[in-house]
Design a protein around this motif. Sequence first.
Motif, PDB file in Angstrom:
ATOM      1  N   UNK A  88     -10.996   3.700  -1.691  1.00 35.10           N
ATOM      2  CA  UNK A  88     -12.204   3.285  -2.401  1.00 35.10           C
ATOM      3  C   UNK A  88     -11.873   2.505  -3.670  1.00 35.10           C
ATOM      4  N   UNK A  89     -10.894   2.988  -4.407  1.00 32.05           N
ATOM      5  CA  UNK A  89     -10.600   2.292  -5.682  1.00 32.05           C
ATOM      6  C   UNK A  89      -9.991   0.903  -5.445  1.00 32.05           C
ATOM      7  N   UNK A  90      -9.364   0.711  -4.300  1.00 27.43           N
ATOM      8  CA  UNK A  90      -8.798  -0.604  -3.995  1.00 27.43           C
ATOM      9  C   UNK A  90      -9.847  -1.587  -3.463  1.00 27.43           C
ATOM     10  N   UNK A  91     -11.023  -1.063  -3.168  1.00 27.83           N
ATOM     11  CA  UNK A  91     -12.107  -1.949  -2.699  1.00 27.83           C
ATOM     12  C   UNK A  91     -12.746  -2.689  -3.857  1.00 27.83           C
ATOM     13  N   UNK A  92     -12.601  -2.128  -5.058  1.00 29.69           N
ATOM     14  CA  UNK A  92     -13.309  -2.707  -6.212  1.00 29.69           C
ATOM     15  C   UNK A  92     -12.695  -4.038  -6.646  1.00 29.69           C
ATOM     16  N   UNK A 106       0.814  -1.217   0.000  1.00 25.71           N
ATOM     17  CA  UNK A 106       0.000   0.000   0.000  1.00 25.71           C
ATOM     18  C   UNK A 106       0.856   1.279   0.000  1.00 25.71           C
ATOM     19  N   UNK A 107       2.131   1.120  -0.275  1.00 18.45           N
ATOM     20  CA  UNK A 107       3.001   2.297  -0.366  1.00 18.45           C
ATOM     21  C   UNK A 107       2.522   3.278  -1.424  1.00 18.45           C
ATOM     22  N   UNK A 108       1.873   2.757  -2.440  1.00 17.01           N
ATOM     23  CA  UNK A 108       1.389   3.623  -3.523  1.00 17.01           C
ATOM     24  C   UNK A 108       0.350   4.621  -3.041  1.00 17.01           C
ATOM     25  N   UNK A 109      -0.301   4.318  -1.918  1.00 19.06           N
ATOM     26  CA  UNK A 109      -1.280   5.269  -1.379  1.00 19.06           C
ATOM     27  C   UNK A 109      -0.572   6.594  -1.046  1.00 19.06           C
ATOM     28  N   UNK A 110       0.600   6.492  -0.449  1.00 17.00           N
ATOM     29  CA  UNK A 110       1.362   7.707  -0.133  1.00 17.00           C
ATOM     30  C   UNK A 110       1.796   8.416  -1.424  1.00 17.00           C
ATOM     31  N   UNK A 111       2.166   7.639  -2.422  1.00 17.20           N
ATOM     32  CA  UNK A 111       2.526   8.246  -3.714  1.00 17.20           C
ATOM     33  C   UNK A 111       1.320   8.979  -4.318  1.00 17.20           C
TER      34      UNK A 111
END
Length: 210
Positions: free
Chosen positions: A206-210, A8-13
């Motif tokens: 939200x987009x990772x929930x799909x 989930x590092x991309x969340x920070x990006x």
Amino acid sequence: MALANRDLGAVVAELAAVIVAHKAWLSELDGRIGDGDHGANMAKGFARAADRVAGQDLTLGAALAILSDVLMGEIGGSMGPLYGVMFDDMAQALEGRDVIDIAAVDAMLKAALAGVQAMGNARVGDKTMIDTLAPAVAAFATHRDKGAEEALARMVAAAETGRDSTIGLVARLGRASRLGERSRGMLDAGAVSCCLILTALAGSLTKRLD
Ligand code: ADP
Ligand code: MG
């Protein structure tokens, strides 16, 4: 909602991309009632954090802790330490969690608010980032029974309303407070950056929930 708490590092990006894209606007807002450094400081810190998380398989907490370290140690202004504490407390709230579920997000948001208030003593109405953060955190908690997507959408809506409320407020804390009544009529830069961060975070989750 149950998101595996890995990679989930991309969340920070993604947060960084939004802050960097709004760098000029944030500095312009800060320039109207402050010293005009908010966008530059934030963009520098978030971009550095994005570089450091790139290509690593990190939990959300580990990525937020890296963001916190950069903001706390390398960024000036009020917001370096305030956002530094906020992201560190969010990271701590996620410690030991294998999944990011609604309870985890709720705990993370409450920790963010508690951390910023413990450090800066701002209350709703002082014309700071708290005017965005406090109602957003409350909205998520109120609507968490409706599911993650709905609760995150309510959080974003409350953040936007809170951000916009700062237009009518007189600054009681920070640099802008020196202007007194003249600080009314303008958005608070920290309230705007906080809304950008919460909106980006909601979008990333939200987009990772799909
Ligand atoms: P500086 O005021 O040192 O130049 P920044 O420009 O980075 O720092 O940040 C200014 C923002 O800091 C303001 O817009 C306000 O939202 C926020 N702020 C100032 N003081 C506080 C506080 N005590 N608690 C929370 N936020 C604060
Ligand atoms: Mg400033």
